[in-house]
Write a protein that holds these residues in place. Structure first.
Motif, PDB file in Angstrom:
ATOM      1  N   ALA A 214     -28.954  82.370 -39.396  1.00 55.21           N
ATOM      2  CA  ALA A 214     -29.834  82.693 -40.202  1.00 55.21           C
ATOM      3  C   ALA A 214     -29.696  84.504 -39.497  1.00 55.21           C
ATOM      4  N   THR A 215     -30.224  85.339 -39.716  1.00 56.24           N
ATOM      5  CA  THR A 215     -30.902  86.617 -39.329  1.00 56.24           C
ATOM      6  C   THR A 215     -32.483  87.059 -39.464  1.00 56.24           C
ATOM      7  N   MET A 216     -32.758  88.162 -39.058  1.00 56.85           N
ATOM      8  CA  MET A 216     -33.704  88.770 -39.523  1.00 56.85           C
ATOM      9  C   MET A 216     -33.624  89.463 -39.157  1.00 56.85           C
ATOM     10  N   THR A 217     -33.720  91.010 -39.208  1.00 59.01           N
ATOM     11  CA  THR A 217     -34.419  92.406 -38.775  1.00 59.01           C
ATOM     12  C   THR A 217     -35.948  92.430 -38.866  1.00 59.01           C
ATOM     13  N   SER A 218     -35.948  93.957 -37.695  1.00 61.06           N
ATOM     14  CA  SER A 218     -37.339  94.088 -37.572  1.00 61.06           C
ATOM     15  C   SER A 218     -38.276  94.643 -38.282  1.00 61.06           C
ATOM     16  N   ASP A 219     -37.513  94.235 -39.470  1.00 56.54           N
ATOM     17  CA  ASP A 219     -38.551  95.001 -41.158  1.00 56.54           C
ATOM     18  C   ASP A 219     -38.819  93.996 -41.535  1.00 56.54           C
ATOM     19  N   GLY A 220     -38.585  92.549 -41.236  1.00 54.61           N
ATOM     20  CA  GLY A 220     -38.182  91.511 -41.456  1.00 54.61           C
ATOM     21  C   GLY A 220     -37.361  90.911 -43.071  1.00 54.61           C
ATOM     22  N   ASP A 221     -36.540  91.468 -43.463  1.00 55.00           N
ATOM     23  CA  ASP A 221     -35.355  91.470 -44.218  1.00 55.00           C
ATOM     24  C   ASP A 221     -34.663  89.958 -42.910  1.00 55.00           C
ATOM     25  N   THR A 222     -34.374  88.815 -44.347  1.00 58.04           N
ATOM     26  CA  THR A 222     -33.587  87.653 -43.943  1.00 58.04           C
ATOM     27  C   THR A 222     -32.443  87.682 -44.803  1.00 58.04           C
ATOM     28  N   ASN A 223     -31.336  87.026 -44.076  1.00 62.40           N
ATOM     29  CA  ASN A 223     -30.237  86.221 -44.403  1.00 62.40           C
ATOM     30  C   ASN A 223     -30.404  85.169 -44.354  1.00 62.40           C
ATOM     31  N   TYR A 224     -29.690  83.810 -45.204  1.00 61.14           N
ATOM     32  CA  TYR A 224     -29.271  82.885 -44.235  1.00 61.14           C
ATOM     33  C   TYR A 224     -28.090  82.872 -44.382  1.00 61.14           C
ATOM     34  N   ALA A 225     -27.470  80.993 -44.036  1.00 66.35           N
ATOM     35  CA  ALA A 225     -25.917  80.807 -44.397  1.00 66.35           C
ATOM     36  C   ALA A 225     -26.536  79.816 -45.990  1.00 66.35           C
ATOM     37  N   ASN A 226     -25.244  79.518 -46.520  1.00 67.33           N
ATOM     38  CA  ASN A 226     -25.429  79.192 -47.711  1.00 67.33           C
ATOM     39  C   ASN A 226     -25.984  77.454 -47.777  1.00 67.33           C
ATOM     40  N   SER A 227     -25.265  77.387 -46.446  1.00 63.53           N
ATOM     41  CA  SER A 227     -25.675  75.389 -46.345  1.00 63.53           C
ATOM     42  C   SER A 227     -27.016  75.573 -45.433  1.00 63.53           C
ATOM     43  N   VAL A 228     -28.071  77.092 -45.380  1.00 66.95           N
ATOM     44  CA  VAL A 228     -29.363  76.275 -44.604  1.00 66.95           C
ATOM     45  C   VAL A 228     -30.460  76.861 -46.050  1.00 66.95           C
ATOM     46  N   LYS A 229     -29.792  77.544 -46.955  1.00 66.29           N
ATOM     47  CA  LYS A 229     -31.004  78.095 -47.614  1.00 66.29           C
ATOM     48  C   LYS A 229     -31.725  77.342 -48.507  1.00 66.29           C
ATOM     49  N   GLY A 230     -32.822  77.154 -48.673  1.00 71.64           N
ATOM     50  CA  GLY A 230     -34.454  76.606 -48.704  1.00 71.64           C
ATOM     51  C   GLY A 230     -34.601  75.397 -48.104  1.00 71.64           C
ATOM     52  N   ARG A 231     -33.404  75.079 -46.885  1.00 73.25           N
ATOM     53  CA  ARG A 231     -33.977  73.876 -45.648  1.00 73.25           C
ATOM     54  C   ARG A 231     -34.444  75.164 -44.459  1.00 73.25           C
ATOM     55  N   PHE A 232     -34.144  76.415 -44.200  1.00 69.75           N
ATOM     56  CA  PHE A 232     -34.081  76.530 -42.632  1.00 69.75           C
ATOM     57  C   PHE A 232     -35.100  77.877 -43.286  1.00 69.75           C
ATOM     58  N   THR A 233     -35.809  77.933 -42.429  1.00 65.55           N
ATOM     59  CA  THR A 233     -36.672  79.360 -42.250  1.00 65.55           C
ATOM     60  C   THR A 233     -36.451  79.696 -40.745  1.00 65.55           C
ATOM     61  N   ILE A 234     -36.493  81.643 -40.701  1.00 68.16           N
ATOM     62  CA  ILE A 234     -36.331  82.013 -39.592  1.00 68.16           C
ATOM     63  C   ILE A 234     -37.387  82.661 -39.502  1.00 68.16           C
TER      64      ILE A 234
END
Length: 121
Positions: free
Chosen positions: A49-69
């Protein structure tokens, strides 16, 4: 000197939850991006998972819907809330931060020491 210190790993049963934290300390001007990676035995390190200083996020497909950064920019801390954990989530989890030390400096890459997450009954 910059340090990234992770915490929150451990042993959890399948379907359970854990919350990882990673705090960066030092003379930091700004942290552009904070990421979580993981590495399972015998496998390559992968971006979770990735989060920018502006709050944009991105997740691996395997964790989408289960993990939150999430991030607390005032504390230079990133979190990873992991729900509905599966045995295949077992790995060492590492945080990564891309840090800028002044308005004019380039970006530098730092890693935490890793925290073990084991999902098993």
């Amino acid at each position: 000197q910059v340090r990234l210190v992770e915490s929150g790993g451990g042993l959890v049963q399948p379907g359970g939850s854990l919350r990882l934290s990673c705090a960066a300390s030092g003379s930091i001007f700004r942290i552009n991006v904070m990421d979580w990676y993981r590495q399972a035995p015998g496998k390559e390190r992968e971006l979770v998972a990735t989060m920018t200083s502006d709050g944009d996020t991105n997740y691996a497909n395997s964790v989408k819907g289960r993990f939150t950064i999430s991030r607390d920019n005032a504390k230079n801390t990133v979190y990873l809330q992991m729900n509905s954990l599966k045995p295949e989530d077992t790995a060492v989890y590492y945080c990564n931060a891309r840090i800028v030390f002044s308005r004019w400096s380039t970006e530098y890459d730092y890693w935490g020491q890793g925290t073990q997450v084991t999902v098993s009954s």
